[in-house]
Design an enzyme around this catalytic site. Structure first.
Site, PDB file in Angstrom:
ATOM      1  N   LYS A   1      20.671   1.059  12.301  1.00 49.34           N
ATOM      2  CA  LYS A   1      21.253   2.229  12.987  1.00 49.34           C
ATOM      3  C   LYS A   1      22.745   2.313  12.697  1.00 49.34           C
ATOM      4  CE  LYS A   1      17.680   2.067  16.465  1.00 49.34           C
ATOM      5  NZ  LYS A   1      17.181   1.486  17.699  1.00 49.34           N
TER       6      LYS A   1
ATOM      7  N   GLN B   1      18.854  -1.218  23.157  1.00 51.05           N
ATOM      8  CA  GLN B   1      17.777  -1.677  22.279  1.00 51.05           C
ATOM      9  C   GLN B   1      16.745  -2.457  23.094  1.00 51.05           C
ATOM     10  OE1 GLN B   1      17.628  -0.933  18.849  1.00 51.05           O
ATOM     11  NE2 GLN B   1      15.571  -1.778  19.024  1.00 51.05           N
TER      12      GLN B   1
ATOM     13  N   ASP C   1      17.803   8.305  23.139  1.00 47.42           N
ATOM     14  CA  ASP C   1      16.406   7.870  22.990  1.00 47.42           C
ATOM     15  C   ASP C   1      15.462   8.844  23.696  1.00 47.42           C
ATOM     16  OD1 ASP C   1      15.871   5.725  21.361  1.00 47.42           O
ATOM     17  OD2 ASP C   1      16.360   4.206  22.872  1.00 47.42           O
TER      18      ASP C   1
END
Ligand code: NAD
Length: 286
Positions: A54, A98, A123
């Site tokens: 990322k 994460q 997200d």
């Protein structure tokens, strides 16, 4: 006849290029550089690979990337305080925690994710974003299911009016994909572990999405002639061998189009994250 193979690399490159151009526009129009903060707690090796990927992609596209590495023994309170700090940081437009979190705080995952400002929730897991998706007003949408839709669009595969079947009902893939396909006027069935006659239902699908995490769950006889098969599954069956949920070799002889694993729709997830960071920055500049 063998199916058209939908490789993810080309599609991911297109999505990233359009995100890069959007980043430039935001810089020129608002004097703002979109910024993403990724919080990683502990030293899970797979998570470290994802976070590095990322970070690298952000750098390629001109997005500011801040990796916040916190120790394994981080408390829930410390993590919430860090999220509060990033929520208030004007240079950060997207925040991502994460997953999975370490065992000691895993049970608090929902509370932790819900602390992220919905406008920065790249997200798309916050209940506000989930609610917006359900009522047909999608803002920030989970990246993997959004990648499935983007892939169909970029491949020129019609969704409107199609019979779609999703195998898997997780909050990360199956459920949001149900709403995304419905919003595009597909007729959608969601199957799961309690579904009876899975093969029969799958055979009805003109668009079949497998997101079960079970290698070879979808066999050739479960596929309708000419169907589009999107295999979201990523299953490690040996140290260096990844497979999807679909028996690819059998399926490609029956399907009209199919995504491979690895190298398929999975490659679009990070690209869609970049698109979400751009969108989040725009939401906050508007
Ligand atoms: P999950 O375990 O949370 O959910 C799996 C779902 O599949 C459940 O709803 C379950 O009911 C259903 N299921 C399992 N076995 C089944 C069976 N035999 N018959 C019918 N339904 C069955 O998993 P998830 O997080 O949704 O991920 C699914 C797969 O997608 C995994 O392989 C995961 O690694 C992969 N994944 C890939 C990406 C990516 O490409 N970037 C992102 C997220 C998940």
């Amino acid at each position: 006849m063998s199916a058209r193979i939908l490789y993810g690399k080309e599609f991911a490159a297109q999505i990233k290029e359009s995100a890069r151009l959007e980043v430039e526009k935001i810089k020129n129009n608002f004097g703002v550089t979109p910024g993403l903060a990724v919080i990683i707690v502990g030293e899970n090796p797979a998570s470290q690979v994802y976070v590095r990927n990322k970070h690298k992609t952000c750098e390629e596209l001109g997005i500011v990337s801040e990796v916040v590495a916190m120790p394994e023994d981080t408390t829930k309170e410390n993590l919430l305080a860090k999220i509060d700090e990033l929520n208030a940081d004007k240079n950060i437009h997207g925040i991502l925690v994460q997953l999975p979190l370490p065992a000691a705080i895993k049970a608090h995952s929902d509370e932790i994710l819900n602390r992220i400002d919905p406008k920065k929730d790249v997200d798309g897991f916050h209940p506000v974003n989930v609610g917006n998706l359900v009522i047909g007003n999608p803002q920030l949408v989970p990246c993997t299911p959004a990648g499935c839709i983007e892939m169909l669009d970029l491949a020129g595969i019609e969704i409107d009016g199609k019979r779609a079947v999703i195998i898997g009902r997780s909050n990360i893939v199956g459920k949001p994909l149900f709403h995304l396909l419905l919003a595009r006027h597909a007729t959608v069935t969601v199957c799961h572990t309690h579904t009876k006659n899975l093969a029969e239902i799958a055979r009805e699908a003109e668009i079949l999405v497998a997101a079960s995490g079970k290698p070879n769950l979808v066999t050739g006889d479960m596929i309708r002639e000419g169907a589009t098969v999107i295999d979201v599954g990523i299953n490690r069956i040996a140290p260096k061998k990844l497979v999807g949920d679909v028996d690819f070799d059998a399926a490609k002889e029956i399907a009209g189009a199919i995504t491979p694993v690895p190298g398929g729709v999975g490659l679009l997830t990070v690209a869609m994250l970049m698109k979400n960071v751009v969108k989040a920055a725009k939401l906050q500049c508007a």
